[in-house]
Design a protein around this motif. Structure first.
Motif, PDB file in Angstrom:
ATOM      1  N   MET A   1       0.808  -1.137  -0.167  1.00 50.80           N
ATOM      2  CA  MET A   1      -0.155   0.087   0.051  1.00 50.80           C
ATOM      3  C   MET A   1       0.862   1.360   0.084  1.00 50.80           C
ATOM      4  O   MET A   1       2.019   1.182   0.558  1.00 50.80           O
TER       5      MET A   1
ATOM      6  N   ASP B   1      -7.917   3.611   3.513  1.00 50.13           N
ATOM      7  CA  ASP B   1      -6.655   2.809   3.549  1.00 50.13           C
ATOM      8  C   ASP B   1      -6.277   2.308   5.002  1.00 50.13           C
ATOM      9  O   ASP B   1      -5.515   1.405   5.010  1.00 50.13           O
ATOM     10  N   TRP B   2      -7.110   2.621   5.959  1.00 48.02           N
ATOM     11  CA  TRP B   2      -7.012   2.148   7.237  1.00 48.02           C
ATOM     12  C   TRP B   2      -8.046   2.048   7.988  1.00 48.02           C
ATOM     13  O   TRP B   2      -8.966   3.051   7.903  1.00 48.02           O
TER      14      TRP B   2
ATOM     15  N   ARG C   1     -13.515  -4.699   2.452  1.00 44.31           N
ATOM     16  CA  ARG C   1     -12.377  -3.942   2.402  1.00 44.31           C
ATOM     17  C   ARG C   1     -11.573  -4.264   1.049  1.00 44.31           C
ATOM     18  O   ARG C   1     -11.429  -5.375   0.877  1.00 44.31           O
TER      19      ARG C   1
ATOM     20  N   THR D   1      -5.686  -3.068   2.795  1.00 40.72           N
ATOM     21  CA  THR D   1      -5.989  -2.034   3.521  1.00 40.72           C
ATOM     22  C   THR D   1      -5.630  -2.643   5.145  1.00 40.72           C
ATOM     23  O   THR D   1      -6.081  -3.668   5.194  1.00 40.72           O
TER      24      THR D   1
END
Lengths: 596, 773
Positions: free
Chosen positions: B1, B87-88, B111, B115
């Motif tokens: 990522m 992303d989190w 998700r 992630t």
């Protein structure tokens, strides 16, 4: 022969001219005290002091007090003089009308005290201590105690004492051992020994009310564990008259250097019945509330001695014929010139005169702040006055008593050998004045109080009441052509005081010993600047009166000349004191204890 | 990522919403999700309410109200699919394993692969959380344990599992470090991680020992606070602050998770008093009170404390422990005779001994354990720094004398300390023996480290100048509380000469709690009380001249504040070419609060900034009115971001989220300005003159009529109005800086002579806030 004429003109000057605040409302409770009333009181007091007290001064000193069968006898004439004093209402002067007092302001009380101290310091201690006890009871005791004791103390039939000191504890009261044990009926039983108790026993009043510091059984250690108790010599009977003898006795009289007609007693409390005054463990606080006024009174003792010494010295310097003036004979008609022609004799007389009048003026300023603090309707004004009197209390106590003793010694010096022998009474002033530098907190302790407590309090807030008005006045005086020559040196001395103050605040914060090392010199420096300020103010009043074509030219011209003498000949000591202060503690603390 | 551009927080409780708010503070959009309560009309209600609550909490969760707009309220019923946008994903739901696991399965279904998913659990091991989850999930999963309140507590404990992708963990850690400003401490996957495991042990010991030894709570807090570098709340005050109810909760979970031979169990004690208090709603400051409370009966507030033996409240007493003041250092406190020493030893001995046992268990690194306690519990010294101060041998001997086990780590110390300075470098003892350098991450520069190895270039009692490399020097305030005084100005003057000759740029920075709260008020008050007006005016003048020299110096100056920068501490920022501010900077010209006007150029600079801003209507009045509004009310920006709105910071001034990165960022900023540097040109100001002043005064009188301004406020704002409007200036004139500085000085000197101003000084010094007079 001691002589005395009350300095009523100068007292009126301080009261009505120097500290007058024209146009301002009189303080509540003082509306009736017009200048005429004040003058009449001062004249009556002067009369009483000169006629009744002065004649007993030397005889009382020679005779002293005696302890006979456990009872103290005052010198001949004292009981009668006291009876007259009481009958004249003088014991009620500064007390609350609610208890039969006359409610007179401190500004007048302190002037009367000065006259008493000039004429008979030993006598003055008896009513003086009663008034201290009055204040402690009025300020902190229960209503029942107030009702039972205050009217009697105020009308002078009973007297009071303050019992603090014990053999092993004087300055450090935290060490005291006298015990108080609570009883089921709400009273306490007090046991212990006290020393140095002025007026601890005598034959002037039918009863004596002792205020005693003692510890309760659960008391914390140190000064936070001390409580105040009221312990009468005779327990009041139900009808209010003195009843059963309480367990307090005079075990001995102290043998001392001066104030011999004052009974300084050792007292034994043996299961004596007493009552708590104020809250448990808060005895020191109760004592401190009256400290400002008491310490000013002790300062006034110094002034009283100085005034007596001045008058004695002037009388002698005028009549003592000896040698000729350096610049040629002034009285060729006489066998010799009177010694007053000599510059060095003038130096001595002017020094005492400048001390006395300066102190009277400064004492009047502080006394006024005590009145404002008690009576002003505006709490902000009361706080300002309280700050100011708290600041000035150690200054006036130590400065006035130091100068008073010095003045007495100078007065003696004017007499030469005739001062050293007893006949003229000059040596008595020296001996009597010496104690005022010691009791009610030694002058060293006053100096520590000034630098250690008063300076740092609230980041210097107490200082404001002195520094701001003084600077404002001096700045204005410098703009006044006539006053400027006198104001300029005082303004410089004030600058030195600012420097010394900042120096001590900074150094003392890091190292308390530095503040301690500077303390006594600083207090003197402060005192000299305060006197210098008084003298510029006095000079301003005098210049205005002279410009107005006053008929009393001599009085005001003497004022101006004395102002000039103080500012030119005494105030310069400030520079030396500042240098000493700035040198720090080094030399003072250098020796190892073993090297002494 | 590749990076974190959007975040989701699931669970809108106190911690979840606090974390979401702080992510928003970093400028990153957040989805805040919670369940849909049965029968809810607003299906996003829980999250929406949490955002509204966050806008009102004290201390503020958001750095500006703007940040709140970055938080989007959602719910897990309707919006779970939107997790693909982020992303989190941070899970902050109830501490129940089954609930968490069920949620993870739902998350995993929607998700994007890669992630990051993290849990904010405080006690459940990672191993248990991912049990039964697919490997793809385990690779992306970690624990990120925030402390409450998330904006202000700098610690983030990070735990990875054996299968966690190291690169992903690094991305999260880097984001937490640079963007969220956290100090990331890596922990082993053990219950309670580091801070709470040791912290709760300490709390339990401290409460039990107070109970056993009959130590009143005030005394316990006085002993267990400042003398050991612990905040003055001590232990009972701390528990009141965090909530009594949290203690049994965390304790129970630690008891369940820790093996039976763990020393944690030794300190455990049934606390019937605590249970009773919680049941009665005495949960601490958030409830009706706790070990302390404010009793408001009878119309007045009395602080009360609980009697541990009887459980009844009684008036609080200040601890009467003079021996504590006389004791020099923590070891002297442990050696005190009587109850104080006995209590201190029992708690500290057990706590430090337990800490020694955590090496190899919760972390292999004593420096990490220290960091966790410093940042998670605000201890000045971590446990091993404390051991160094007390002496490892002393501790081991005393434990042995008590017949208690001596942890092998202590037994093996052999006279060594945990930390030492070698060749100007700070080193730490490793568990295997031998010291290693403490290496700061890239972009972290600490003045404390720099100072270890060298002498200052210049120094006096109030400031010092340090060479921080690459031709940049750092000016540090060293006076008490970083108060500004004559000495600071004198050294700053010398610094300017030195830098001009020998260096490229100057950074003004220090590592105190506050950058500077302004001039030394105590000194000023004392000087005013003794009527030393000349000295005061000299200092005002010196400050004006020095700050002007700084502004026009032929080299770039960057100031880097953290914490409070008030009064003169703000004015030095205003005279710098650039400011690199820690996000937690609280900047303001507060002089009017203490009855003065800014007089070290603060008025002048603010006028210049607003006139040049180009955001206000034309004419001289709008800028003047704007500055008057900010300064007369003594407004303090509650964050660096908010300081921008008030122009205490300019648009191009930088903000650093991580305190540890501030100096390096400031240095870099300074170096970036070196090439082609030219000092600013003086800009004359057009001011509205007495007519403008009158308008401002009328506005102030309006406030007074509404009861907002006091009598003295009017005097002060009258002076401020006169300075800002240019005194008697004619509207056609322009005034140069000198003329306005003179107005500042004159107004200042008039005000400092008023009793009301001095009363304000005094109350600030004695109570911390100015009296309203």
């Amino acid at each position: 022969m001691q002589t005395y004429k009350a300095p009523l003109r100068d007292m009126r000057f301080v009261l009505h001219e120097l500290h007058a605040d024209p146009g301002s409302e009189p303080l509540p409770g003082l509306e009736e005290i017009t200048p005429d009333v004040a003058d009449a009181i001062l004249e009556e007091a002067a009369k009483f002091c000169t006629e009744r007290l002065l004649p007993l001064n030397a005889s009382g000193d020679a005779e002293g007090c005696r302890l006979e069968n456990g009872v103290v006898r005052t010198p001949k004439g004292f009981p009668e003089a006291y009876a007259a004093f009481r009958a004249g209402g003088w014991t009620a002067m500064g007390s609350d009308p609610a208890y039969g007092g006359q409610g007179l302001p401190e500004t007048i009380n302190k002037l009367v005290e000065e006259m008493i101290c000039s004429t008979n310091l030993s006598f003055g201690l008896y009513p003086g201590l009663s008034h201290g006890a009055y204040k402690a009871i009025a300020g902190h005791a229960s209503e029942a105690l107030k009702a039972a004791y205050l009217p009697k103390i105020v009308d002078g039939t009973w007297s009071g004492t303050m019992c603090l000191t014990e053999a092993h504890c004087g300055t450090d009261l935290g060490l005291l051992r006298t015990r108080a044990v609570p009883q089921d009926d709400g009273s306490y039983r007090i046991t212990g020994s006290k020393i140095f108790i002025s007026a601890g026993d005598h034959d002037l009043t039918e009863n004596i009310v002792h205020l005693v510091l003692a510890r309760l059984p659960d008391a914390p250690k140190g000064v936070k564990g001390i409580s105040l108790f009221l312990v009468p010599k005779f327990l009041p009977a139900p009808d209010g008259t003195p009843g059963a003898r309480n367990g307090v006795t005079c075990s001995a009289l102290e043998h001392k250097m001066g104030i011999k007609a004052s009974a300084t007693c050792q007292l034994s409390f043996d299961d004596a019945v007493g009552w708590l005054v104020g809250e448990p463990h808060k005895g020191m606080r109760a004592m401190f509330t009256m400290m400002n006024s008491e310490r000013l009174s002790v300062g006034i003792q110094g002034l009283g001695a100085g005034e007596a010494a001045y008058q004695g010295a002037v009388a002698y310097a005028r009549e003592r014929l000896q040698g000729r003036a350096l610049s040629g004979a002034k009285r060729p008609d006489l066998a010799a010139d009177p010694i007053i022609v000599h510059p060095d004799v003038r130096r001595m007389l002017m020094t005492i005169r400048a001390y006395n009048e300066g102190a009277r003026a400064l004492g009047g300023w502080v006394a006024r702040s005590l009145d404002v603090m008690e009576r002003h309707p505006d709490p902000a004004e009361r706080r300002r006055a309280e700050d100011f009197s708290a600041l000035m209390t150690p200054v006036v106590k130590a400065l006035f008593t130091d100068l008073g003793f010095e003045a007495a010694s100078i007065g003696l010096q004017v007499y030469g050998g005739h001062g050293f022998i007893r006949d003229h009474g000059m040596e008595q002033y020296v001996r009597d004045a010496r104690i005022s530098m010691i009791y009610e907190g030694t002058n060293g302790v006053q100096a520590l109080d000034l630098v250690g407590r008063k300076l740092p309090a609230h980041a210097g807030r107490l200082l404001r009441g002195f520094f701001h008005p003084v600077l404002a006045f001096l700045d204005a005086a410098l703009e006044d052509d006539a006053l400027a020559p006198l104001a300029l040196p005082v303004s410089k001395a004030f600058g030195a005081l600012q420097l010394a103050t900042a120096h001590i605040a900074q150094r003392g914060l890091k190292d308390p010993d530095e503040a301690g090392a500077a303390a006594t010199d600083y207090l003197r420096l402060f005192g000299l600047v305060a006197l210098g300020f008084m003298w510029v103010r006095a000079a301003k009043v005098a210049q205005a009166a002279l410009a107005d074509g006053t008929p009393e030219r001599d009085f005001y011209e003497a004022k101006l000349a004395t102002a000039r003498f103080f500012i030119e000949r005494i105030l310069p000591q400030v520079a030396g004191l500042l240098a000493a202060i700035k040198s720090g503690k080094g030399a003072m603390m250098a020796l190892d204890e073993a090297m002494f | 990522m590749s990076g974190i551009r959007k975040v989701a927080v699931i669970g809108a409780g106190v911690m979840g919403s606090g974390i979401a708010a702080h992510v928003a503070n970093a400028g990153v959009p957040v989805l805040l999700m919670d369940i849909v309560p049965e029968g809810a009309t607003d299906r996003n209600g829980l999250a929406a309410a949490a955002i509204a609550r966050m806008l009102k909490t004290e201390p503020a969760a958001f750095m500006t109200p703007r940040a709140a707009k970055r938080v989007e309220a959602c719910n897990v019923e309707d919006h779970l699919g939107r997790l693909a946008e982020v992303d989190w994903i941070i899970e902050v739901v109830i501490e129940r394993l089954d609930a968490k696991r069920a949620l993870y399965r739902r998350i995993d279904a929607v998700r994007r692969p890669g992630t990051a998913v993290s849990s904010n659990t405080s006690t459940i091991p990672l191993d248990a959380l991912v049990d039964g989850m697919p490997e793809s999930f385990r690779r992306d999963f970690l624990i990120t344990h925030f402390f409450n309140p998330p904006r202000y507590m700098r610690l983030l404990e990070l735990v990875t599992g054996p299968q966690t992708d190291p690169a992903l963990a690094e991305t999260v850690a880097d984001f937490a470090d640079r963007r969220l400003g956290k100090s990331v401490v890596r922990c082993k996957d053990r219950p309670g991680f580091i801070a709470n495991r040791l912290g709760i042990t300490w709390i339990q010991n401290a409460i039990a020992a107070a109970d056993d030894l009959g130590v009143p709570v005030e005394e316990a807090d006085a002993i267990m606070g400042r003398p050991f570098g612990i905040p003055k709340t001590g232990v009972f005050g701390l528990v009141d602050l965090v909530g009594l109810d949290l203690i049994p909760h965390t304790t129970a979970s630690l008891r369940a998770a820790l093996p039976p031979d763990d020393a944690f169990h030794d300190s455990y004690r049934e606390m019937p008093l605590v249970s009773r208090l919680i049941a009665a709603g005495f949960t601490g400051r958030k409830g009706k009170g706790g070990f302390y409370r404010l009793n408001r009966t009878g119309g007045q507030k009395t602080k009360e404390a609980i009697d541990l033996a009887s459980g009844a409240y009684r008036p609080a007493r200040k601890a009467d422990l003079p021996e504590l003041k006389d004791a020099k250092g923590p070891r002297a406190v442990l050696d005190l005779p009587g109850r104080a020493g006995a209590y201190a030893w029992r708690v500290i001995g057990a706590t430090l001994s337990y800490a020694a046992g955590l090496v190899g268990e919760a972390s292999d690194d004593v420096a990490a354990i220290d960091e966790a306690m410093r940042l998670g519990y605000n201890w000045t010294w971590g446990p091993f720094e404390l051991i160094d101060r007390i002496g490892g041998a002393y501790l081991a001997d005393r434990l042995a004398r008590d017949g208690r086990p001596v942890p092998p780590l202590l037994a093996g110390l052999d006279g060594r300390s945990f930390y030492r300075v070698e060749n100007g470098r700070r080193q730490v003892l490793q568990p295997g023996g031998g010291y290693r350098d403490i290496v700061r991450p890239d972009g972290v520069l600490r003045l404390a480290d720099i100072k270890l190895g060298r002498e200052p270039l210049l120094t006096n009692g109030s400031a010092a100048l340090w060479d921080i490399g690459d031709g940049v020097v750092c000016f540090e305030f060293t006076s008490q509380s970083n108060a500004l005084d004559e000495q600071v100005m004198v050294l700053l003057g010398k610094t300017i000469k030195l830098v001009k000759d020998r260096y490229k740029a100057l950074v003004v920075y220090n590592e105190g709690t506050n950058f500077s709260v302004g001039a030394n008020l105590g000194l000023a008050l004392f000087a005013a009380n003794i009527a030393a007006w000349g000295e005061i005016e000299k200092l005002v003048h010196l400050g004006q001249q020095t700050y002007r020299q700084l502004k026009y110096a032929p080299f770039p100056v960057v100031s880097a504040p953290s914490g409070m920068a008030l009064g003169g501490g703000c004015e030095i920022l205003l005279h710098s070419d650039a400011v690199q501010a820690h996000a937690e900077s609280y900047i303001g010209l507060v002089e009017c609060g203490v009855g003065l006007v800014p007089a070290w150029g603060g008025c002048t600079e603010m006028l210049g900034r607003w006139q040049a801003s180009g955001t206000l209507p034309k004419g001289p009045m709008p800028a003047v009115a704007r500055v008057f509004e900010t300064v007369s009310t003594a407004t303090v920006a509650k964050s660096a971001e908010e300081a921008r709105d008030l122009l205490f910071l300019r648009p191009d001034d930088g903000i650093t989220m991580n305190r540890d990165r501030l100096l390096a960022d400031a240095k870099a900023r300074a170096l970036s300005l070196v090439a082609g540097y030219a000092p600013p040109k003086p800009v004359p100001l057009t001011l509205p003159g007495s007519a403008g002043g009158l308008a401002l005064r009328m506005a102030a009188e309006g406030f007074a009529r509404r009861g907002i301004a006091t009598k003295h406020d009017l005097v002060v704002s009258g002076e401020l109005a006169s300075v800002l409007s240019g005194g008697e200036a004619d509207i056609l004139d322009t005034l140069d800086e000198d003329a306005i500085l003179e107005l500042e000085r004159d107004s200042f000197m008039r005000l400092v002579r008023t009793e009301a101003t001095l009363d304000r000084f005094e109350s600030v010094l004695e109570t911390g806030r100015p009296v309203r007079n």
